[in-house]
Scaffold this motif. Structure first.
Motif, PDB file in Angstrom:
ATOM      1  N   ALA A 226       4.344  34.866  60.019  1.00  0.00           N
ATOM      2  CA  ALA A 226       4.851  35.228  61.578  1.00  0.00           C
ATOM      3  C   ALA A 226       4.099  36.463  61.995  1.00  0.00           C
ATOM      4  CB  ALA A 226       6.274  35.286  61.685  1.00  0.00           C
ATOM      5  N   ARG A 227       4.058  37.592  61.233  1.00  0.00           N
ATOM      6  CA  ARG A 227       3.466  38.926  61.776  1.00  0.00           C
ATOM      7  C   ARG A 227       2.072  38.735  61.910  1.00  0.00           C
ATOM      8  NH1 ARG A 227       6.379  41.353  57.208  1.00  0.00           N
ATOM      9  NH2 ARG A 227       4.504  41.380  55.849  1.00  0.00           N
ATOM     10  N   SER A 228       1.353  37.788  61.082  1.00  0.00           N
ATOM     11  CA  SER A 228       0.032  37.418  61.726  1.00  0.00           C
ATOM     12  C   SER A 228      -0.306  36.840  62.959  1.00  0.00           C
ATOM     13  CB  SER A 228      -0.788  36.838  60.408  1.00  0.00           C
ATOM     14  OG  SER A 228      -0.430  35.594  60.358  1.00  0.00           O
ATOM     15  N   GLY A 229       0.657  36.593  63.600  1.00  0.00           N
ATOM     16  CA  GLY A 229       0.494  35.865  64.908  1.00  0.00           C
ATOM     17  C   GLY A 229       0.677  34.464  64.921  1.00  0.00           C
ATOM     18  N   VAL A 230       0.979  33.764  63.785  1.00  0.00           N
ATOM     19  CA  VAL A 230       1.169  32.213  63.780  1.00  0.00           C
ATOM     20  C   VAL A 230       2.672  31.876  64.197  1.00  0.00           C
ATOM     21  CG1 VAL A 230       0.950  30.215  62.405  1.00  0.00           C
ATOM     22  CG2 VAL A 230      -0.616  31.908  62.266  1.00  0.00           C
ATOM     23  N   ASP A 231       2.537  30.881  64.995  1.00  0.00           N
ATOM     24  CA  ASP A 231       4.012  30.206  65.487  1.00  0.00           C
ATOM     25  C   ASP A 231       4.760  29.436  64.238  1.00  0.00           C
ATOM     26  OD1 ASP A 231       6.291  29.307  66.389  1.00  0.00           O
ATOM     27  OD2 ASP A 231       5.308  28.198  68.106  1.00  0.00           O
ATOM     28  N   ILE A 232       5.711  29.979  63.678  1.00  0.00           N
ATOM     29  CA  ILE A 232       6.398  29.160  62.410  1.00  0.00           C
ATOM     30  C   ILE A 232       7.506  28.400  62.841  1.00  0.00           C
ATOM     31  CG2 ILE A 232       5.249  30.654  60.694  1.00  0.00           C
ATOM     32  CD1 ILE A 232       8.124  31.854  60.524  1.00  0.00           C
ATOM     33  N   SER A 233       7.811  28.484  64.193  1.00  0.00           N
ATOM     34  CA  SER A 233       9.180  27.592  64.405  1.00  0.00           C
ATOM     35  C   SER A 233       9.219  26.222  64.164  1.00  0.00           C
ATOM     36  CB  SER A 233       9.162  27.847  65.958  1.00  0.00           C
ATOM     37  OG  SER A 233       8.270  27.370  66.842  1.00  0.00           O
TER      38      SER A 233
ATOM     39  N   SER B 183       9.605  29.739  45.490  1.00  0.00           N
ATOM     40  CA  SER B 183      11.117  29.567  45.665  1.00  0.00           C
ATOM     41  C   SER B 183      11.725  30.004  47.018  1.00  0.00           C
ATOM     42  CB  SER B 183      11.586  30.685  44.679  1.00  0.00           C
ATOM     43  OG  SER B 183      11.260  31.915  45.335  1.00  0.00           O
ATOM     44  N   GLU B 184      13.006  30.043  47.190  1.00  0.00           N
ATOM     45  CA  GLU B 184      13.381  30.174  48.375  1.00  0.00           C
ATOM     46  C   GLU B 184      13.094  31.454  48.965  1.00  0.00           C
ATOM     47  OE1 GLU B 184      17.511  29.311  48.781  1.00  0.00           O
ATOM     48  OE2 GLU B 184      17.552  27.234  48.283  1.00  0.00           O
ATOM     49  N   GLU B 185      13.047  32.464  47.880  1.00  0.00           N
ATOM     50  CA  GLU B 185      12.866  33.960  48.323  1.00  0.00           C
ATOM     51  C   GLU B 185      11.108  33.804  48.724  1.00  0.00           C
ATOM     52  OE1 GLU B 185      12.604  38.193  46.285  1.00  0.00           O
ATOM     53  OE2 GLU B 185      13.531  36.670  45.333  1.00  0.00           O
ATOM     54  N   ASP B 186      10.435  33.200  47.855  1.00  0.00           N
ATOM     55  CA  ASP B 186       8.906  33.367  48.298  1.00  0.00           C
ATOM     56  C   ASP B 186       8.795  32.528  49.824  1.00  0.00           C
ATOM     57  OD1 ASP B 186       8.363  34.203  45.714  1.00  0.00           O
ATOM     58  OD2 ASP B 186       8.121  32.120  44.803  1.00  0.00           O
ATOM     59  N   LEU B 187       9.508  31.663  49.992  1.00  0.00           N
ATOM     60  CA  LEU B 187       9.402  30.825  51.045  1.00  0.00           C
ATOM     61  C   LEU B 187       9.867  31.923  52.511  1.00  0.00           C
ATOM     62  CD1 LEU B 187      10.780  27.126  50.378  1.00  0.00           C
ATOM     63  CD2 LEU B 187       8.363  27.838  51.216  1.00  0.00           C
ATOM     64  N   ALA B 188      10.644  32.672  52.026  1.00  0.00           N
ATOM     65  CA  ALA B 188      11.230  33.710  53.243  1.00  0.00           C
ATOM     66  C   ALA B 188      10.148  34.457  53.400  1.00  0.00           C
ATOM     67  CB  ALA B 188      12.489  34.052  52.971  1.00  0.00           C
ATOM     68  N   ARG B 189       9.580  35.274  52.324  1.00  0.00           N
ATOM     69  CA  ARG B 189       8.700  36.118  52.305  1.00  0.00           C
ATOM     70  C   ARG B 189       7.273  35.734  52.960  1.00  0.00           C
ATOM     71  NH1 ARG B 189       6.829  37.338  47.914  1.00  0.00           N
ATOM     72  NH2 ARG B 189       6.120  39.724  48.394  1.00  0.00           N
ATOM     73  N   ALA B 190       6.905  34.356  52.846  1.00  0.00           N
ATOM     74  CA  ALA B 190       5.643  33.789  53.226  1.00  0.00           C
ATOM     75  C   ALA B 190       5.954  33.472  54.849  1.00  0.00           C
ATOM     76  CB  ALA B 190       5.422  32.492  52.481  1.00  0.00           C
ATOM     77  N   ARG B 191       7.261  33.114  55.089  1.00  0.00           N
ATOM     78  CA  ARG B 191       7.534  33.030  56.612  1.00  0.00           C
ATOM     79  C   ARG B 191       7.098  34.119  57.442  1.00  0.00           C
ATOM     80  NH1 ARG B 191       9.567  28.314  58.663  1.00  0.00           N
ATOM     81  NH2 ARG B 191      10.203  26.873  56.983  1.00  0.00           N
ATOM     82  N   ALA B 192       7.873  35.266  57.159  1.00  0.00           N
ATOM     83  CA  ALA B 192       7.646  36.597  57.436  1.00  0.00           C
ATOM     84  C   ALA B 192       6.207  36.942  57.615  1.00  0.00           C
ATOM     85  CB  ALA B 192       8.433  37.624  56.847  1.00  0.00           C
ATOM     86  N   ARG B 193       5.589  37.032  56.638  1.00  0.00           N
ATOM     87  CA  ARG B 193       4.085  37.271  56.421  1.00  0.00           C
ATOM     88  C   ARG B 193       3.204  36.806  57.434  1.00  0.00           C
ATOM     89  NH1 ARG B 193       3.031  36.087  51.719  1.00  0.00           N
ATOM     90  NH2 ARG B 193       1.925  34.266  52.111  1.00  0.00           N
TER      91      ARG B 193
END
Length: 323
Positions: A233-240, A221-231
């Protein structure tokens, strides 16, 4: 307990993974099983697999919806199981249900942290509390609590916060070890084992998200996607430059890798657990990776949370997760 035939077992988290395989192997040995899970669909698949394997005469498998972190739901599960199996006794209790999540006390929500902790620790504590009278009523009984390698090493590597799950699994380990003396003094016919699996091929990655969000869907879902993006990004992957489709594909690939590339299958894990119960072992390490990790942490506990230690562990054990 050398033989499970004619016995009755409760398995929490029986819809997938190790819980499903425990149910299948117990049924195959002539042990009746009452399982619970939060997914009726997954439990129906487990029941179908048990029936396809062949249910021995006299054995029975039943499925019950219950969230193990909610005592009232566990009590309802217990009463339903007792009625459907026509028994006041229980021989085997597998407190197996668990989810991941809430890795950070700082970056993750309190609700996610406590949801993970309450399932992974509360489900074990409440499971024992709820079913203890039925275990006491049996002539012999065994409690099997699932901890983890994260019950003696509270990490997935230096780049990943992992506090809720690790804290819960440490609690499960300590509780189970303390029960050894408690039961020997007050209910000596009940034994206890603590199970510490390494990387087992299960659907815990996808299932945890579904439990956390209350959505039994594979698409994010949109919420799942937002949480996945944050997780991520915190692991050091460039998600831009990663769009929603790329995030969805990455989540699906993480689930696939965890399930299919694990060194130990859920069926193999269930066999190791059941063999450990038959051998009356209180401490059951599951997987060669768990054995190696145990030795490494015991060998140099002061260094266990350094990047250098993780480098050695990843090389020795073959873990690629959380680096």
């Amino acid at each position: 307990m050398k033989d499970f035939a004619g016995k009755i077992a409760v398995v929490t988290g029986g819809g997938t993974g190790m819980g499903r395989e425990l149910a299948r192997q117990l049924i195959a040995e002539g042990c009746s099983v009452a399982m619970c899970d939060v997914s009726a669909k997954n439990m129906a698949e487990t029941v179908a697999l048990c029936e396809a394997d062949g249910v021995p005469q006299g054995a029975r498998v039943t499925a019950h919806l219950a969230d193990v972190s909610d005592e009232s739901q566990l009590i309802r599960f217990r009463d339903e199981a007792a009625a459907q199996h026509d028994t006041e006794r229980l021989h085997l209790l597998f407190n197996n249900a668990g989810i991941g999540g809430g890795g950070s006390m700082v970056a993750d929500s309190r609700a996610e942290w406590e949801r993970t902790f309450n399932v992974c620790w509360g489900g074990v504590y409440l499971g024992v509390r709820t079913f203890l009278p039925m275990l006491q009523a049996a002539d012999e009984a065994h409690i099997v609590n699932t901890s983890s390698v994260n019950g003696f090493w509270a990490s997935l590597g230096p780049n990943v916060s992992h506090t809720a799950y690790a804290a819960a699994k440490f609690a499960v380990k300590g509780f189970s070890e303390a029960l050894i003396t408690d039961l020997a003094l007050n209910a000596p016919h009940i034994k206890v084992s603590v199970v510490m699996p390494g990387h087992i091929g299960t659907s815990i990655v996808a299932n945890s998200r579904k439990v956390m969000t209350g959505r039994d869907e594979d698409t994010l879902s949109e919420e799942d996607l937002a949480r996945a993006r944050a997780r991520i990004a915190r692991s050091g992957v460039d998600i831009s430059l990663m769009d929603d489709g790329a995030i969805q594909a990455l989540a699906a690939e993480q689930h696939r890798r965890f399930l299919e590339e694990a060194p130990t299958t859920a069926a193999e894990a269930a066999t190791i657990i059941l063999d450990g119960v038959k051998a009356d072992r209180w401490r059951i390490l599951v997987g060669e990776d768990a054995q190696k990790m145990d030795a490494l942490v015991r060998g140099d506990p002061e260094a266990a949370y350094t990047p250098e230690f993780f480098g050695v562990l990843a090389k020795e054990v073959g873990w690629r997760l959380g680096g």
